[in-house]
Design a protein around this motif. Structure first.
Motif, PDB file in Angstrom:
ATOM      1  N   PHE A  89      46.507  38.665  30.790  1.00 39.91           N
ATOM      2  CA  PHE A  89      47.825  39.086  31.245  1.00 39.91           C
ATOM      3  C   PHE A  89      48.973  38.514  30.425  1.00 39.91           C
ATOM      4  O   PHE A  89      50.054  39.109  30.385  1.00 39.91           O
ATOM      5  N   VAL A  90      48.778  37.396  29.752  1.00 42.14           N
ATOM      6  CA  VAL A  90      49.860  36.794  28.976  1.00 42.14           C
ATOM      7  C   VAL A  90      49.822  37.235  27.509  1.00 42.14           C
ATOM      8  O   VAL A  90      50.873  37.345  26.876  1.00 42.14           O
ATOM      9  N   ILE A  91      48.639  37.515  26.972  1.00 41.45           N
ATOM     10  CA  ILE A  91      48.538  37.846  25.551  1.00 41.45           C
ATOM     11  C   ILE A  91      48.129  39.306  25.317  1.00 41.45           C
ATOM     12  O   ILE A  91      48.813  40.054  24.618  1.00 41.45           O
ATOM     13  N   VAL A  92      47.035  39.734  25.904  1.00 43.32           N
ATOM     14  CA  VAL A  92      46.473  41.045  25.585  1.00 43.32           C
ATOM     15  C   VAL A  92      47.363  42.184  26.081  1.00 43.32           C
ATOM     16  O   VAL A  92      47.650  43.124  25.332  1.00 43.32           O
ATOM     17  N   VAL A  93      47.802  42.134  27.334  1.00 44.86           N
ATOM     18  CA  VAL A  93      48.617  43.229  27.876  1.00 44.86           C
ATOM     19  C   VAL A  93      49.931  43.388  27.113  1.00 44.86           C
ATOM     20  O   VAL A  93      50.268  44.509  26.704  1.00 44.86           O
ATOM     21  N   PRO A  94      50.694  42.305  26.865  1.00 48.23           N
ATOM     22  CA  PRO A  94      51.916  42.501  26.061  1.00 48.23           C
ATOM     23  C   PRO A  94      51.626  42.987  24.637  1.00 48.23           C
ATOM     24  O   PRO A  94      52.369  43.811  24.102  1.00 48.23           O
ATOM     25  N   TYR A  95      50.546  42.498  24.027  1.00 48.82           N
ATOM     26  CA  TYR A  95      50.201  42.947  22.677  1.00 48.82           C
ATOM     27  C   TYR A  95      49.874  44.440  22.670  1.00 48.82           C
ATOM     28  O   TYR A  95      50.308  45.174  21.782  1.00 48.82           O
ATOM     29  N   LYS A  96      49.105  44.900  23.660  1.00 48.99           N
ATOM     30  CA  LYS A  96      48.792  46.335  23.745  1.00 48.99           C
ATOM     31  C   LYS A  96      50.062  47.151  23.904  1.00 48.99           C
ATOM     32  O   LYS A  96      50.204  48.224  23.300  1.00 48.99           O
ATOM     33  N   HIS A  97      50.992  46.655  24.696  1.00 49.35           N
ATOM     34  CA  HIS A  97      52.247  47.367  24.909  1.00 49.35           C
ATOM     35  C   HIS A  97      53.058  47.441  23.614  1.00 49.35           C
ATOM     36  O   HIS A  97      53.597  48.500  23.264  1.00 49.35           O
ATOM     37  N   ILE A  98      53.160  46.328  22.893  1.00 45.13           N
ATOM     38  CA  ILE A  98      53.897  46.314  21.624  1.00 45.13           C
ATOM     39  C   ILE A  98      53.247  47.249  20.615  1.00 45.13           C
ATOM     40  O   ILE A  98      53.930  48.020  19.935  1.00 45.13           O
ATOM     41  N   GLN A  99      51.936  47.220  20.510  1.00 42.95           N
ATOM     42  CA  GLN A  99      51.243  48.087  19.562  1.00 42.95           C
ATOM     43  C   GLN A  99      51.358  49.561  19.961  1.00 42.95           C
ATOM     44  O   GLN A  99      51.445  50.422  19.092  1.00 42.95           O
ATOM     45  N   ALA A 100      51.363  49.861  21.255  1.00 39.27           N
ATOM     46  CA  ALA A 100      51.530  51.244  21.697  1.00 39.27           C
ATOM     47  C   ALA A 100      52.914  51.767  21.304  1.00 39.27           C
ATOM     48  O   ALA A 100      53.054  52.936  20.926  1.00 39.27           O
ATOM     49  N   ARG A 101      53.928  50.907  21.376  1.00 39.21           N
ATOM     50  CA  ARG A 101      55.271  51.305  20.948  1.00 39.21           C
ATOM     51  C   ARG A 101      55.309  51.572  19.450  1.00 39.21           C
ATOM     52  O   ARG A 101      56.122  52.371  18.977  1.00 39.21           O
ATOM     53  N   ARG A 102      54.444  50.921  18.688  1.00 32.99           N
ATOM     54  CA  ARG A 102      54.362  51.135  17.241  1.00 32.99           C
ATOM     55  C   ARG A 102      53.444  52.304  16.894  1.00 32.99           C
ATOM     56  O   ARG A 102      53.292  52.653  15.735  1.00 32.99           O
ATOM     57  N   GLY A 103      52.794  52.908  17.909  1.00 38.66           N
ATOM     58  CA  GLY A 103      51.901  54.037  17.684  1.00 38.66           C
ATOM     59  C   GLY A 103      50.490  53.640  17.298  1.00 38.66           C
ATOM     60  O   GLY A 103      49.744  54.446  16.748  1.00 38.66           O
ATOM     61  N   ILE A 104      50.106  52.405  17.580  1.00 41.58           N
ATOM     62  CA  ILE A 104      48.779  51.901  17.238  1.00 41.58           C
ATOM     63  C   ILE A 104      48.040  51.583  18.532  1.00 41.58           C
ATOM     64  O   ILE A 104      48.578  50.922  19.413  1.00 41.58           O
ATOM     65  N   GLU A 105      46.806  52.056  18.632  1.00 38.53           N
ATOM     66  CA  GLU A 105      46.004  51.743  19.821  1.00 38.53           C
ATOM     67  C   GLU A 105      45.265  50.432  19.577  1.00 38.53           C
ATOM     68  O   GLU A 105      44.450  50.309  18.674  1.00 38.53           O
ATOM     69  N   ALA A 106      45.563  49.434  20.395  1.00 35.08           N
ATOM     70  CA  ALA A 106      44.932  48.116  20.280  1.00 35.08           C
ATOM     71  C   ALA A 106      43.966  47.917  21.435  1.00 35.08           C
ATOM     72  O   ALA A 106      44.260  48.288  22.569  1.00 35.08           O
ATOM     73  N   PHE A 107      42.834  47.308  21.152  1.00 37.17           N
ATOM     74  CA  PHE A 107      41.812  47.016  22.153  1.00 37.17           C
ATOM     75  C   PHE A 107      41.380  48.278  22.893  1.00 37.17           C
ATOM     76  O   PHE A 107      41.168  48.252  24.098  1.00 37.17           O
ATOM     77  N   GLY A 108      41.258  49.380  22.178  1.00 37.86           N
ATOM     78  CA  GLY A 108      40.845  50.640  22.785  1.00 37.86           C
ATOM     79  C   GLY A 108      39.331  50.758  22.826  1.00 37.86           C
ATOM     80  O   GLY A 108      38.579  49.827  22.518  1.00 37.86           O
TER      81      GLY A 108
END
Length: 143
Positions: A89-108
């Motif tokens: 909740f502190v690292i993975v979820v915010p990172y996925k959100h930031i990468q989604a805003r950049r158009g990159i799917e992270a941890f998919g």
């Protein structure tokens, strides 16, 4: 210069390394203190009595070396679950959100794979026309 540094930091492997190292160091002490100060007393209270913890003495007259401490194992499991929740909740979820805003799917989801009928390698990409290990032609409909 800063754009290159930003791109370097936002690469997936750098973030994964940061999750493994920095987060483990930062939250390990905090969660271990929580387990020692809150979880261990609760487990000891459930056991009752004035023994060394929740568990069994394996030999009469034995000390801590022959005490099978189940309470410490339960505390370690709770510690692990809390630690993984914090990492997620502190690292993975915010990172996925930031990468989604950049158009990159992270941890998919991982890419689909198929098994080679000749050498039985199970990690061939589903779109591959030849096996990367034995060179056998792959059927188009096998997934």
């Amino acid at each position: 210069m800063f754009r290159g540094f930003k791109n370097f930091l936002m690469r997936g492997d750098v973030i994964i390394a940061a999750v493994g190292l920095v987060v483990a160091l930062a939250f390990s002490t905090l969660i271990q203190a929580f387990a020692d100060a809150v979880i261990n007393p609760l487990v000891a209270a459930i056991q009752g009595g004035s023994g060394p913890g929740l568990g069994w003495q394996l030999r009469d007259g034995g000390g801590d070396a022959t005490f099978l401490n189940v309470g410490a194992f339960i505390s370690a499991i709770i510690y692990f679950v809390i630690f993984m929740a914090v990492v997620y909740f502190v690292i993975v979820v915010p990172y996925k959100h930031i990468q989604a805003r950049r158009g990159i799917e992270a941890f998919g989801d991982p890419a689909p794979v198929k098994t080679c009928p000749a050498c039985l390698s199970a990690d061939i990409p589903a779109e591959a026309s030849k096996c990367k290990y034995c060179g056998t032609e792959q059927p188009a409909d096998a997934v």
